[in-house]
Write a protein that holds these residues in place. Structure first.
Motif, PDB file in Angstrom:
ATOM      1  N   THR A  86       0.827  -1.195   0.000  1.00 19.14           N
ATOM      2  CA  THR A  86       0.000   0.000   0.000  1.00 19.14           C
ATOM      3  C   THR A  86       0.866   1.252   0.000  1.00 19.14           C
ATOM      4  O   THR A  86       0.563   2.229  -0.684  1.00 19.14           O
ATOM      5  CB  THR A  86      -0.920  -0.032   1.240  1.00 19.14           C
ATOM      6  OG1 THR A  86      -1.650  -1.257   1.208  1.00 19.14           O
ATOM      7  CG2 THR A  86      -1.866   1.139   1.247  1.00 19.14           C
ATOM      8  N   PHE A 145      -6.238  -7.750   8.583  1.00 19.34           N
ATOM      9  CA  PHE A 145      -6.320  -6.499   7.821  1.00 19.34           C
ATOM     10  C   PHE A 145      -7.336  -5.527   8.426  1.00 19.34           C
ATOM     11  O   PHE A 145      -7.226  -4.313   8.247  1.00 19.34           O
ATOM     12  CB  PHE A 145      -6.749  -6.764   6.372  1.00 19.34           C
ATOM     13  CG  PHE A 145      -5.775  -7.554   5.551  1.00 19.34           C
ATOM     14  CD1 PHE A 145      -4.454  -7.726   5.947  1.00 19.34           C
ATOM     15  CD2 PHE A 145      -6.176  -8.124   4.338  1.00 19.34           C
ATOM     16  CE1 PHE A 145      -3.558  -8.450   5.169  1.00 19.34           C
ATOM     17  CE2 PHE A 145      -5.287  -8.837   3.552  1.00 19.34           C
ATOM     18  CZ  PHE A 145      -3.982  -9.012   3.963  1.00 19.34           C
ATOM     19  N   ALA A 158      -1.126   7.175   1.887  1.00 18.87           N
ATOM     20  CA  ALA A 158      -1.978   6.038   2.277  1.00 18.87           C
ATOM     21  C   ALA A 158      -2.798   6.390   3.517  1.00 18.87           C
ATOM     22  O   ALA A 158      -3.977   6.034   3.628  1.00 18.87           O
ATOM     23  CB  ALA A 158      -1.113   4.798   2.532  1.00 18.87           C
ATOM     24  N   ARG A 182      -5.866   8.510   2.747  1.00 22.80           N
ATOM     25  CA  ARG A 182      -6.991   7.671   2.303  1.00 22.80           C
ATOM     26  C   ARG A 182      -7.725   7.083   3.512  1.00 22.80           C
ATOM     27  O   ARG A 182      -8.959   7.112   3.586  1.00 22.80           O
ATOM     28  CB  ARG A 182      -6.465   6.558   1.406  1.00 22.80           C
ATOM     29  CG  ARG A 182      -7.508   5.564   0.954  1.00 22.80           C
ATOM     30  CD  ARG A 182      -6.871   4.450   0.133  1.00 22.80           C
ATOM     31  NE  ARG A 182      -6.319   4.944  -1.112  1.00 22.80           N
ATOM     32  CZ  ARG A 182      -5.022   4.876  -1.454  1.00 22.80           C
ATOM     33  NH1 ARG A 182      -4.142   4.316  -0.640  1.00 22.80           N
ATOM     34  NH2 ARG A 182      -4.616   5.357  -2.604  1.00 22.80           N
ATOM     35  N   PRO A 194      -5.481  -1.683   8.976  1.00 23.59           N
ATOM     36  CA  PRO A 194      -4.569  -1.620   7.826  1.00 23.59           C
ATOM     37  C   PRO A 194      -5.286  -1.588   6.474  1.00 23.59           C
ATOM     38  O   PRO A 194      -4.834  -0.946   5.540  1.00 23.59           O
ATOM     39  CB  PRO A 194      -3.723  -2.892   7.990  1.00 23.59           C
ATOM     40  CG  PRO A 194      -3.735  -3.160   9.465  1.00 23.59           C
ATOM     41  CD  PRO A 194      -5.067  -2.695   9.973  1.00 23.59           C
ATOM     42  N   ILE A 195      -6.424  -2.263   6.391  1.00 18.62           N
ATOM     43  CA  ILE A 195      -7.144  -2.335   5.122  1.00 18.62           C
ATOM     44  C   ILE A 195      -7.612  -0.958   4.650  1.00 18.62           C
ATOM     45  O   ILE A 195      -7.781  -0.730   3.453  1.00 18.62           O
ATOM     46  CB  ILE A 195      -8.333  -3.335   5.256  1.00 18.62           C
ATOM     47  CG1 ILE A 195      -8.708  -3.912   3.897  1.00 18.62           C
ATOM     48  CG2 ILE A 195      -9.510  -2.709   5.973  1.00 18.62           C
ATOM     49  CD1 ILE A 195      -9.595  -5.140   3.998  1.00 18.62           C
ATOM     50  N   LEU A 204      -5.914   1.646   4.528  1.00 19.13           N
ATOM     51  CA  LEU A 204      -4.820   2.340   3.838  1.00 19.13           C
ATOM     52  C   LEU A 204      -4.833   2.067   2.336  1.00 19.13           C
ATOM     53  O   LEU A 204      -4.262   2.815   1.558  1.00 19.13           O
ATOM     54  CB  LEU A 204      -3.467   1.886   4.402  1.00 19.13           C
ATOM     55  CG  LEU A 204      -3.220   2.178   5.886  1.00 19.13           C
ATOM     56  CD1 LEU A 204      -2.019   1.378   6.382  1.00 19.13           C
ATOM     57  CD2 LEU A 204      -2.990   3.669   6.112  1.00 19.13           C
ATOM     58  N   SER A 205      -5.494   0.985   1.945  1.00 19.33           N
ATOM     59  CA  SER A 205      -5.420   0.519   0.560  1.00 19.33           C
ATOM     60  C   SER A 205      -6.633   0.945  -0.259  1.00 19.33           C
ATOM     61  O   SER A 205      -7.726   1.107   0.272  1.00 19.33           O
ATOM     62  CB  SER A 205      -5.312  -1.007   0.556  1.00 19.33           C
ATOM     63  OG  SER A 205      -5.353  -1.500  -0.763  1.00 19.33           O
TER      64      SER A 205
END
Lengths: 324, 324
Positions: free
Chosen positions: A135, A304, B284, B287, B308-309, B311-312
């Motif tokens: 990412t 995640f 990131a 976002r 973490p997800i 960030l993508s």
């Protein structure tokens, strides 16, 4: 206190029973087994129950940590347990994760539970490292190397060969391949170029060494695509030198930003005991699963989805002060 | 498209302007500066505005990425900007983070915004690695080493000495100290034992080498506690050999589980360009900040709070399939 159950009392269940005592906010309330509870010698004073009585514990356990195997136990047990409890598991058959996620997600949602799947170190910590790295540096390549460590699946595969009494298999990353990636190169490796396999085998009396060595080295999926070394040793030597379960590995991502500037991110683990480290991850994730459920979230989750702070039992202001 | 603003056009602002083009879901809509916008030569076609007009952009920017310095810019600007926008910053004065968090948190909450503070690599990725490691292995010790890399603060400190025309300072981790920690030892290091400092200095005509070398090596806080090497070089050599801004470092945690089993977790970064990597992290996080705000969250956040997800920009099912 968050009331925790353990389902399955193998290496992983035992490790969790022992490691959970380090967490002052978690209380182990019961261990569930398919065996006769009276036959089970456990290390703690926890209640042992046959898994058939699990329904009676519906409101007494906040999170059930599932400690069965990925091939047959977890795909069968987790969908059942997700009806009764929030769950955490270490399902590690990478190719089947999407399908498994969907099955567990549906049941957990119907029953207003959170089921965090596929945690441990790979999948788990390695997965979240792959996510962070990809990412931050989307223009890049990620490599995962495993080892040096014992692969239970490969050890089992050798044990199934007629004439083999016992066996232990080590997966070993190829040092020169790791170095190339670490230096920012982005090669296309074959399977053989990334890892080698080393096997320690105890034979039954009178077994044919040459046939067995050939069977190992040519075994499809497990060994045929690797440079494999086979050592025949005595049962005593296997017990003395190869009874622990070390493992580890590396996730290395190299990516580029403007003007061709290169960046290498590396995460590595060197573990004396694979089950004890995996268990330690599952314990932290059980805490996070409880918090997500308390917030009203439902369904299947993965590493995640977990805000890292949920894994900890330390006050947020202390974490910011001491670790940020 | 998530509309992004950049506030401050130094090394970091420039890096973000360039790296943001890699994200198809982010749109850079304006760059804000304290300088005369007409005097600013920028790399893209983005609108440049004087910061005094920022109020006009209140509903046109979803996340403002703050690119000023930590000593004076960010503590003044972020509380102002958090009234108008969701913000992201790289405030890196570790000792002042708790106080800074509280100030920004209050304003962001009052104005229904999310302000993610102190992201980049340290604080930032190194922080979240310290959190994961300490949470999984609470019975353990964490070590952070920085370098080899250019420290802007230390370079500036040398430049303030009379007789110095220009300077570049490298922070270098002591290899043997890193190795000890990597091998699972948990020593108590002095400052001198963890890092050395190497300085490349260009003198003004007729400046006194010996006095300057002495002033550098005895400078409190910056150099006195370290083994410091000083090289006097020409301006041409400084430009030719020391114009890039590499950096990096290591977070190493070694911890124990039952029976004394040891585990070593290591995260390392090797960065050709400190601002381009830091900028990539901030993008990131911008976002993720947008997503948290869209969910109704408000207040100050850190990398610890971000799933973490978030960030993508890749679909969750694809992340699970390809990276889990």
């Amino acid at each position: 206190m968050i009331r925790i159950g353990i389902c399955g009392y193998g290496n992983l269940g035992k490790a969790i029973e022992s490691e959970i005592t380090k967490s002052s906010d978690l209380e182990l309330v019961a261990i569930f087994t398919r065996r006769d509870p009276n036959s089970l010698k456990i290390a703690s004073n926890t209640v042992v129950e046959n898994i058939s009585n699990v329904q009676n514990w519906k409101d007494k356990i906040a999170v059930m940590i599932m400690c069965g195997g990925s091939s047959t136990d977890l795909p069968k047990q987790v969908p059942e347990m997700a009806k009764l409890f929030n769950t955490v598991d270490s399902f590690d058959t990478h190719a089947k994760i999407p399908e498994y996620f969907d099955i567990v997600d549906k049941i957990a949602k119907e029953n207003h539970h959170v089921s965090t799947i596929s945690v441990g170190w790979d999948p788990g910590m390695f997965s979240v490292m792959r996510l962070y790295a990809n990412t931050i540096l989307p223009n890049g390549s990620t490599y995962t190397f495993w080892g040096k460590g014992v692969s239970q699946g490969h050890s089992d595969a050798i044990r199934r060969i007629p004439g083999v009494k016992d066996a232990r298999q080590y997966t070993i990353p190829v040092e020169s391949a790791v170095e190339r990636v670490r230096n920012g190169e982005t090669p296309n490796f074959t399977t053989r170029e990334k890892h080698t396999r080393e096997c320690f085998v105890v034979l039954e009396d009178g077994a044919d060494k040459e046939r067995i060595e050939h069977e190992i080295k040519t075994m499809p999926n497990y060994f045929a695509d690797y440079d494999t070394t086979v050592h025949f040793i005595t049962e005593e030597e296997l017990k003395r030198e190869h009874s622990s379960l070390p493992h580890g590995g590396f996730v290395i991502h190299s990516g580029k930003t403007s003007n061709g500037n290169k960046h290498v991110i590396e995460y590595s683990l060197k573990l004396d005991s694979n089950p004890e480290f995996t268990g330690s991850v599952l314990i932290a994730v059980a805490r996070a699963t409880y918090k997500m459920s308390n917030e009203g979230l439902v369904g299947a989750k993965t590493i995640f989805d977990i805000p890292p702070i949920y894994l900890s039992n330390i006050a947020p202001q202390d974490l910011r002060k001491n670790l940020l």
